[in-house]
Scaffold this motif. Structure first.
Motif, PDB file in Angstrom:
ATOM      1  N   PRO A 129       0.751  -1.258  -0.018  1.00 11.74           N
ATOM      2  CA  PRO A 129      -0.122  -0.002  -0.128  1.00 11.74           C
ATOM      3  C   PRO A 129       0.867   1.318  -0.060  1.00 11.74           C
ATOM      4  O   PRO A 129       1.908   1.177   0.270  1.00 11.74           O
ATOM      5  N   ASP A 130       0.399   2.411  -0.476  1.00 13.97           N
ATOM      6  CA  ASP A 130       1.129   3.512  -0.630  1.00 13.97           C
ATOM      7  C   ASP A 130       1.688   3.964   0.740  1.00 13.97           C
ATOM      8  O   ASP A 130       2.486   4.559   0.766  1.00 13.97           O
ATOM      9  N   LYS A 160      -1.773  -2.514  -4.218  1.00 18.04           N
ATOM     10  CA  LYS A 160      -1.726  -1.804  -3.261  1.00 18.04           C
ATOM     11  C   LYS A 160      -2.606  -2.286  -2.048  1.00 18.04           C
ATOM     12  O   LYS A 160      -3.045  -1.394  -1.012  1.00 18.04           O
TER      13      LYS A 160
END
Length: 172
Positions: A129-130, A160
């Motif tokens: 994930p970001d 993500k």
């Protein structure tokens, strides 16, 4: 929600390409030892796959075989996982990996996917994930493992969507 765990394992050190077709390349002695060490690490980390999805190439089958021996020796409480050999892991790429994940029954909690680079490294990087991405490349070396987790069903696995919880490079 049920925690789902995806363990990505890049095949162990393989023979140098020579006369044999790529598909038929086997593991070196070091590769066999490293694959055994990968299985021992899974036992130490209490990671017990319910399902193994493995490329049918000789080096990935041998990696799984050596890792499974270590798992069986160190983990008597869990039965042997179901194993599927998927041509998509040899002939396909990251899209095919996600297609395979989407087809996994929701009763499966932990998957061990044994495959090849660049695909396994790309999938690992895509899953992060970001808020966890640090910009560093995720490159799994031979016998490298990446463990991702999420509380979403396999049918919803997407880029993500799974946190990277652990990484390890097994060396015997």
């Amino acid at each position: 929600m049920t925690l789902r765990t995806l363990i990505l394992l890049r095949h162990a050190k393989a023979e140098t390409p020579g006369e044999l077709p790529d598909f038929d390349r086997g593991l070196t002695e070091r590769g066999m030892s490293d694959a055994d060490a990968a299985g021992a690490w899974l036992v130490d980390e209490r990671l017990h796959p319910d399902l193994v999805i493995c490329s049918p190439a000789k080096r990935t089958r041998q990696t799984w075989q050596a890792a499974s021996m270590a798992l069986a020796q160190g983990d008597h409480a869990h039965g042997a996982p179901e194993v599927h050999y998927a041509d998509q892991l040899y002939y396909g790429g990251r899209t095919e990996v996600f297609d395979l994940l989407h087809a996994v029954p929701e009763t499966v909690r932990t998957i061990l996917l044994v495959g090849h680079n660049p695909t396994v490294s790309e999938v690992s990087a895509l899953l992060i994930p970001d808020d966890q991405w640090d910009g560093l490349a995720v490159e799994l070396k031979t016998s490298g493992l990446a463990v991702h987790t999420a509380e979403t069903p396999w049918s919803e696995a997407q880029p993500k969507g799974m946190r990277l919880s652990r990484r390890h490079t097994a060396r015997g």
